[in-house]
Design an enzyme around this catalytic site. Sequence first.
Site, PDB file in Angstrom:
ATOM      1  N   HIS A 192       0.808  -1.219   0.000  1.00  0.00           N
ATOM      2  CA  HIS A 192       0.000   0.000   0.000  1.00  0.00           C
ATOM      3  C   HIS A 192       0.845   1.275   0.000  1.00  0.00           C
ATOM      4  O   HIS A 192       0.314   2.353  -0.269  1.00  0.00           O
ATOM      5  CB  HIS A 192      -0.939  -0.001   1.210  1.00  0.00           C
ATOM      6  CG  HIS A 192      -1.992  -1.062   1.139  1.00  0.00           C
ATOM      7  ND1 HIS A 192      -3.304  -0.789   0.815  1.00  0.00           N
ATOM      8  CD2 HIS A 192      -1.922  -2.406   1.332  1.00  0.00           C
ATOM      9  CE1 HIS A 192      -4.004  -1.921   0.822  1.00  0.00           C
ATOM     10  NE2 HIS A 192      -3.183  -2.908   1.130  1.00  0.00           N
ATOM     11  N   ASP A 245       3.825   9.610  -0.968  1.00  0.00           N
ATOM     12  CA  ASP A 245       2.659   8.827  -0.582  1.00  0.00           C
ATOM     13  C   ASP A 245       2.371   7.796  -1.664  1.00  0.00           C
ATOM     14  O   ASP A 245       2.417   8.123  -2.858  1.00  0.00           O
ATOM     15  CB  ASP A 245       1.430   9.727  -0.401  1.00  0.00           C
ATOM     16  CG  ASP A 245       0.528   9.266   0.723  1.00  0.00           C
ATOM     17  OD1 ASP A 245       0.538   8.064   1.026  1.00  0.00           O
ATOM     18  OD2 ASP A 245      -0.191  10.100   1.300  1.00  0.00           O
TER      19      ASP A 245
END
Length: 460
Positions: free
Chosen positions: A163, A371
């Site tokens: 992720h 991110d």
Amino acid sequence: MADGYEFVVVANRLPVDRTVGDDGEQHWTRSPGGLVSALEPIVRSSGGAWVGWTGAPDDDTGPQEVDGIELRPVPLSAEDVDRYYEGQSNSTIWPLFHDLVEPPVHRRPWRQAYDSVNRRFAEATAEVAAHGATVWVHDYQLLLVPAMLRALRPDLRIGFFLHIPFPPVELFMQLPRRAELLRGLLGADLVGFQRPHAAQNFLQLAAGLLGLEPDDDRVAYEGRTVVAQAFPISIDVAETDRLAADPDVQREADRLRAELGGDRRLLLGVDRLDYTKGIEQRVEAFGELLAEGVVSNDEVVLVQVATPSRMRVAQYQQLRERVEREVGRINGEFGAVGRVPVHYLFQSRSPAELVALYLATDVMLVTPLRDGMNLVAKEFVAARRDEQGALVLSEFTGAAAELDDAFVVNPHDVEDLKRAIVAALDAPPDDRAVRMRRMRARVQAHDVDHWAREFLAALA
């Protein structure tokens, strides 16, 4: 099920939170978050199992069935939490995989605990999976599980999804026991990443570190073919849209605007309090805009929601102190009685409260330094049924590749941040509407269900 479960999800945390009521009975409630929203229905419909930690140290809760899902807790001691989770996972792997925004810390006992806990996850999964079952392992806390599970159960079909970002070769090579971590991932049949360049980094490492010979998006390893591909994760669009249409949520949005000064335009940041999220640079940019007179306390207000996160880790404690000190300085210098330029909330907010903030906002600031994806950006877009509001988005998020109608910014460059904030504030309503309409179409077409189905189809 005596002979095991056909579909098993393995993640650091179980999809539910356990509470004990006034009656002394334990109760389970679904955890918030996109991963649970995506996978819980699939696990339930397949009569599957979920392997994970309850979130409480020294919790000896045994197997449970909750809402049609078999939960198999993996207990962690307080020492496991300190070394495996806060240590190796969040003080070593996390900062290194986020481009060394903070220096990673390397400690041998942490690595030993990480190995031990990953082995327990693999063993618990091997016990519950039926012959030939599909197993989906998640995220950076469990990088060793695929290979460990493969050794125990070669009959399984194993997928892994990361992720967070996967670092370039030169950063990954700094990790002690780097080859072991890479072999851990190569235990999977399919390794999924947020972005194509992350999959490429992985395949380059397989070649450079292990001498393998990748071919396009796959590599032969120990008699199997391992595929590495990008599967950008998304959000539960239907749930966000439902909340945005709720009259109570809309009334709360109106109340927030009035309370914050209805004549002021609202800038909003919503992040975990993490050094990768760019909160310090964002607050600094807003402070400089006030100091230069480009915006004023009478015209614009910044609301920063900082959700508490990993506060036992020293780097996070120091970050909190720095952010709160800068917010205090700005409010002291540019505020007025009953009217401050920055509202800083060090607290968690419910999904309904966040959607109300999204609806009240003029400019959403999503400016992480690094991110993997960033789902807040997608939530904001999904919530804006009025096709208004502007999104300032870091180019170093996975979301920037999909939401290219945002005001894309280099968050390391405070001058560029200031430029993007002003451009978003000054954008004409019709320009904002066109941008938002295109971003909404993208998010609606690629929701979290689409993500899960796409990954599992590739794994099958």
